[in-house]
Design a protein around this motif. Structure first.
Motif, PDB file in Angstrom:
ATOM      1  N   ASP A  42     -17.160  -6.313  -1.162  1.00 46.53           N
ATOM      2  CA  ASP A  42     -16.561  -5.589  -2.285  1.00 46.53           C
ATOM      3  C   ASP A  42     -15.176  -5.098  -1.889  1.00 46.53           C
ATOM      4  OD1 ASP A  42     -18.734  -5.973  -3.910  1.00 46.53           O
ATOM      5  OD2 ASP A  42     -19.582  -3.980  -3.584  1.00 46.53           O
ATOM      6  N   LEU A  43     -14.249  -5.077  -2.860  1.00 43.90           N
ATOM      7  CA  LEU A  43     -12.884  -4.659  -2.568  1.00 43.90           C
ATOM      8  C   LEU A  43     -12.738  -3.142  -2.604  1.00 43.90           C
ATOM      9  CD1 LEU A  43     -10.731  -7.301  -4.454  1.00 43.90           C
ATOM     10  CD2 LEU A  43     -11.420  -7.260  -2.057  1.00 43.90           C
ATOM     11  N   VAL A  44     -12.047  -2.617  -1.613  1.00 41.25           N
ATOM     12  CA  VAL A  44     -11.737  -1.197  -1.514  1.00 41.25           C
ATOM     13  C   VAL A  44     -10.266  -1.040  -1.866  1.00 41.25           C
ATOM     14  CG1 VAL A  44     -11.520   0.751   0.079  1.00 41.25           C
ATOM     15  CG2 VAL A  44     -13.469  -0.818   0.278  1.00 41.25           C
ATOM     16  N   LYS A  45      -9.989  -0.212  -2.877  1.00 46.48           N
ATOM     17  CA  LYS A  45      -8.595   0.021  -3.271  1.00 46.48           C
ATOM     18  C   LYS A  45      -8.061   1.350  -2.758  1.00 46.48           C
ATOM     19  CE  LYS A  45      -7.812  -3.068  -6.993  1.00 46.48           C
ATOM     20  NZ  LYS A  45      -6.723  -3.344  -7.885  1.00 46.48           N
ATOM     21  N   THR A  46      -8.953   2.332  -2.534  1.00 46.55           N
ATOM     22  CA  THR A  46      -8.505   3.645  -2.075  1.00 46.55           C
ATOM     23  C   THR A  46      -9.378   4.145  -0.926  1.00 46.55           C
ATOM     24  OG1 THR A  46      -9.834   4.691  -3.804  1.00 46.55           O
ATOM     25  CG2 THR A  46      -7.492   4.386  -4.277  1.00 46.55           C
ATOM     26  N   VAL A  47      -8.711   4.755   0.073  1.00 42.66           N
ATOM     27  CA  VAL A  47      -9.408   5.324   1.229  1.00 42.66           C
ATOM     28  C   VAL A  47      -8.914   6.754   1.417  1.00 42.66           C
ATOM     29  CG1 VAL A  47      -9.897   5.120   3.691  1.00 42.66           C
ATOM     30  CG2 VAL A  47      -9.489   3.053   2.330  1.00 42.66           C
TER      31      VAL A  47
ATOM     32  N   GLY B 156       5.543  17.052   3.760  1.00 34.90           N
ATOM     33  CA  GLY B 156       4.778  15.883   4.170  1.00 34.90           C
ATOM     34  C   GLY B 156       3.522  16.208   4.942  1.00 34.90           C
ATOM     35  N   ALA B 157       3.273  17.492   5.191  1.00 38.14           N
ATOM     36  CA  ALA B 157       2.062  17.893   5.908  1.00 38.14           C
ATOM     37  C   ALA B 157       0.953  18.168   4.901  1.00 38.14           C
ATOM     38  CB  ALA B 157       2.318  19.146   6.750  1.00 38.14           C
ATOM     39  N   GLY B 158      -0.254  17.858   5.278  1.00 43.80           N
ATOM     40  CA  GLY B 158      -1.412  18.103   4.432  1.00 43.80           C
ATOM     41  C   GLY B 158      -2.668  17.787   5.208  1.00 43.80           C
ATOM     42  N   VAL B 159      -3.777  18.307   4.745  1.00 41.28           N
ATOM     43  CA  VAL B 159      -5.015  18.223   5.503  1.00 41.28           C
ATOM     44  C   VAL B 159      -5.721  16.878   5.395  1.00 41.28           C
ATOM     45  CG1 VAL B 159      -5.420  20.697   5.589  1.00 41.28           C
ATOM     46  CG2 VAL B 159      -6.208  19.401   3.614  1.00 41.28           C
ATOM     47  N   GLY B 160      -5.175  15.955   4.625  1.00 41.93           N
ATOM     48  CA  GLY B 160      -5.757  14.624   4.512  1.00 41.93           C
ATOM     49  C   GLY B 160      -4.751  13.636   3.970  1.00 41.93           C
ATOM     50  N   ARG B 161      -5.163  12.386   3.873  1.00 41.08           N
ATOM     51  CA  ARG B 161      -4.316  11.326   3.325  1.00 41.08           C
ATOM     52  C   ARG B 161      -5.153  10.468   2.390  1.00 41.08           C
ATOM     53  NH1 ARG B 161      -1.670  14.439   5.588  1.00 41.08           N
ATOM     54  NH2 ARG B 161       0.012  14.125   7.089  1.00 41.08           N
ATOM     55  N   LEU B 162      -4.491   9.865   1.413  1.00 41.08           N
ATOM     56  CA  LEU B 162      -5.134   8.915   0.519  1.00 41.08           C
ATOM     57  C   LEU B 162      -4.330   7.622   0.594  1.00 41.08           C
ATOM     58  CD1 LEU B 162      -7.394   8.471  -1.600  1.00 41.08           C
ATOM     59  CD2 LEU B 162      -5.677   9.017  -3.331  1.00 41.08           C
ATOM     60  N   VAL B 163      -4.958   6.575   1.121  1.00 36.63           N
ATOM     61  CA  VAL B 163      -4.312   5.272   1.222  1.00 36.63           C
ATOM     62  C   VAL B 163      -4.757   4.444   0.027  1.00 36.63           C
ATOM     63  CG1 VAL B 163      -4.013   3.197   2.622  1.00 36.63           C
ATOM     64  CG2 VAL B 163      -4.349   5.404   3.736  1.00 36.63           C
ATOM     65  N   ALA B 164      -3.795   3.874  -0.694  1.00 33.98           N
ATOM     66  CA  ALA B 164      -4.092   3.028  -1.854  1.00 33.98           C
ATOM     67  C   ALA B 164      -3.555   1.629  -1.597  1.00 33.98           C
ATOM     68  CB  ALA B 164      -3.475   3.627  -3.109  1.00 33.98           C
ATOM     69  N   PHE B 165      -4.423   0.638  -1.715  1.00 29.48           N
ATOM     70  CA  PHE B 165      -4.049  -0.769  -1.547  1.00 29.48           C
ATOM     71  C   PHE B 165      -3.910  -1.400  -2.922  1.00 29.48           C
ATOM     72  CE2 PHE B 165      -6.468   0.355   2.241  1.00 29.48           C
ATOM     73  CZ  PHE B 165      -5.594  -0.043   3.238  1.00 29.48           C
TER      74      PHE B 165
ATOM     75  N   SER C 267       0.854  -1.187   0.000  1.00 22.54           N
ATOM     76  CA  SER C 267       0.000   0.000   0.000  1.00 22.54           C
ATOM     77  C   SER C 267       0.889   1.236   0.000  1.00 22.54           C
ATOM     78  CB  SER C 267      -0.928   0.011   1.215  1.00 22.54           C
ATOM     79  OG  SER C 267      -0.178   0.073   2.403  1.00 22.54           O
ATOM     80  N   ARG C 268       0.279   2.371  -0.297  1.00 20.09           N
ATOM     81  CA  ARG C 268       1.018   3.635  -0.217  1.00 20.09           C
ATOM     82  C   ARG C 268       0.077   4.694   0.343  1.00 20.09           C
ATOM     83  NH1 ARG C 268      -0.722   4.185  -5.470  1.00 20.09           N
ATOM     84  NH2 ARG C 268      -1.531   6.273  -5.840  1.00 20.09           N
ATOM     85  N   VAL C 269       0.690   5.736   0.923  1.00 18.99           N
ATOM     86  CA  VAL C 269      -0.082   6.837   1.481  1.00 18.99           C
ATOM     87  C   VAL C 269       0.375   8.122   0.808  1.00 18.99           C
ATOM     88  CG1 VAL C 269      -0.680   8.129   3.564  1.00 18.99           C
ATOM     89  CG2 VAL C 269      -0.291   5.661   3.702  1.00 18.99           C
ATOM     90  N   ASP C 270      -0.568   8.840   0.206  1.00 18.33           N
ATOM     91  CA  ASP C 270      -0.290  10.138  -0.412  1.00 18.33           C
ATOM     92  C   ASP C 270      -0.922  11.235   0.435  1.00 18.33           C
ATOM     93  OD1 ASP C 270       1.021   9.008  -2.670  1.00 18.33           O
ATOM     94  OD2 ASP C 270      -0.921   8.608  -3.587  1.00 18.33           O
ATOM     95  N   VAL C 271      -0.348  12.425   0.362  1.00 24.70           N
ATOM     96  CA  VAL C 271      -0.851  13.579   1.106  1.00 24.70           C
ATOM     97  C   VAL C 271      -1.921  14.280   0.281  1.00 24.70           C
ATOM     98  CG1 VAL C 271      -0.220  15.809   2.104  1.00 24.70           C
ATOM     99  CG2 VAL C 271       1.330  13.869   2.311  1.00 24.70           C
ATOM    100  N   LEU C 272      -3.038  14.624   0.908  1.00 29.22           N
ATOM    101  CA  LEU C 272      -4.093  15.418   0.275  1.00 29.22           C
ATOM    102  C   LEU C 272      -3.993  16.845   0.787  1.00 29.22           C
ATOM    103  CD1 LEU C 272      -7.176  13.044   0.669  1.00 29.22           C
ATOM    104  CD2 LEU C 272      -5.790  13.399  -1.370  1.00 29.22           C
ATOM    105  N   GLY C 273      -4.128  17.817  -0.092  1.00 26.83           N
ATOM    106  CA  GLY C 273      -4.086  19.215   0.331  1.00 26.83           C
ATOM    107  C   GLY C 273      -2.760  19.561   0.951  1.00 26.83           C
ATOM    108  N   GLU C 274      -1.684  19.199   0.263  1.00 28.36           N
ATOM    109  CA  GLU C 274      -0.348  19.413   0.819  1.00 28.36           C
ATOM    110  C   GLU C 274      -0.111  20.875   1.176  1.00 28.36           C
ATOM    111  OE1 GLU C 274       4.261  18.121  -0.070  1.00 28.36           O
ATOM    112  OE2 GLU C 274       2.763  17.867  -1.627  1.00 28.36           O
ATOM    113  N   LEU C 275       0.475  21.085   2.351  1.00 25.99           N
ATOM    114  CA  LEU C 275       0.793  22.431   2.830  1.00 25.99           C
ATOM    115  C   LEU C 275       2.198  22.783   2.376  1.00 25.99           C
ATOM    116  CD1 LEU C 275      -0.579  22.020   6.450  1.00 25.99           C
ATOM    117  CD2 LEU C 275      -1.761  22.968   4.466  1.00 25.99           C
TER     118      LEU C 275
END
Length: 124
Positions: free
Chosen positions: A98-103, A56-65, A40-48
């Motif tokens: 059902d499979l979840v690929k992104t959160v 590496g700071a941001g107001v959210g995260r997107l986890v991809a499996f 999996s990987r974690v991306d930053v959402l709304g990067e500051l």
């Protein structure tokens, strides 16, 4: 809050800063979903990007499996990680197997943060 303002009392709430900082609440919530043996990987959402030191700071995260996980498994991970017996889950036609690929993750209400993000599951 209005009573404080009326009485000249200032309020400082580090809530957003603690959610957004690298290693903060959003990263901790993302870690509840992940297991060491999964890809999996974690991306930053709304990067500051306003100032040095906010990398590496941001107001959210997107986890991809890579392979996806059943919705029921992710719900169980959230419950276990937060030590809860129950969570509220609003879902569309998605079934629990059902499979979840992104959160998309945002501590707090998160509507303005994850609203424009395409994800299979929104964790706020």
């Amino acid at each position: 809050m209005l009573k404080c303002i009326a009485n000249g009392i200032s309020i400082y709430s580090p809530h957003t800063a603690l959610d957004s900082v690298k290693g903060g609440v959003n990263d901790w919530l993302a870690s509840l979903l992940q297991r060491p043996n999964e890809v999996s990987r974690v991306d930053v959402l709304g990067e500051l990007k306003e100032s040095p030191g906010t990398e590496g700071a941001g107001v959210g995260r997107l986890v991809a499996f890579e392979d996806g996980l059943p919705l029921s498994e992710l719900v169980e991970r959230v419950k276990a990680g937060l030590h809860l017996n129950y969570v509220h889950l609003a879902r569309s036609a998605m079934r629990s197997d059902d499979l979840v690929k992104t959160v998309a993750i945002c501590a707090g209400s998160g509507g303005s943060v994850v609203g424009g993000t395409k994800a299979d599951l929104y964790f706020t």
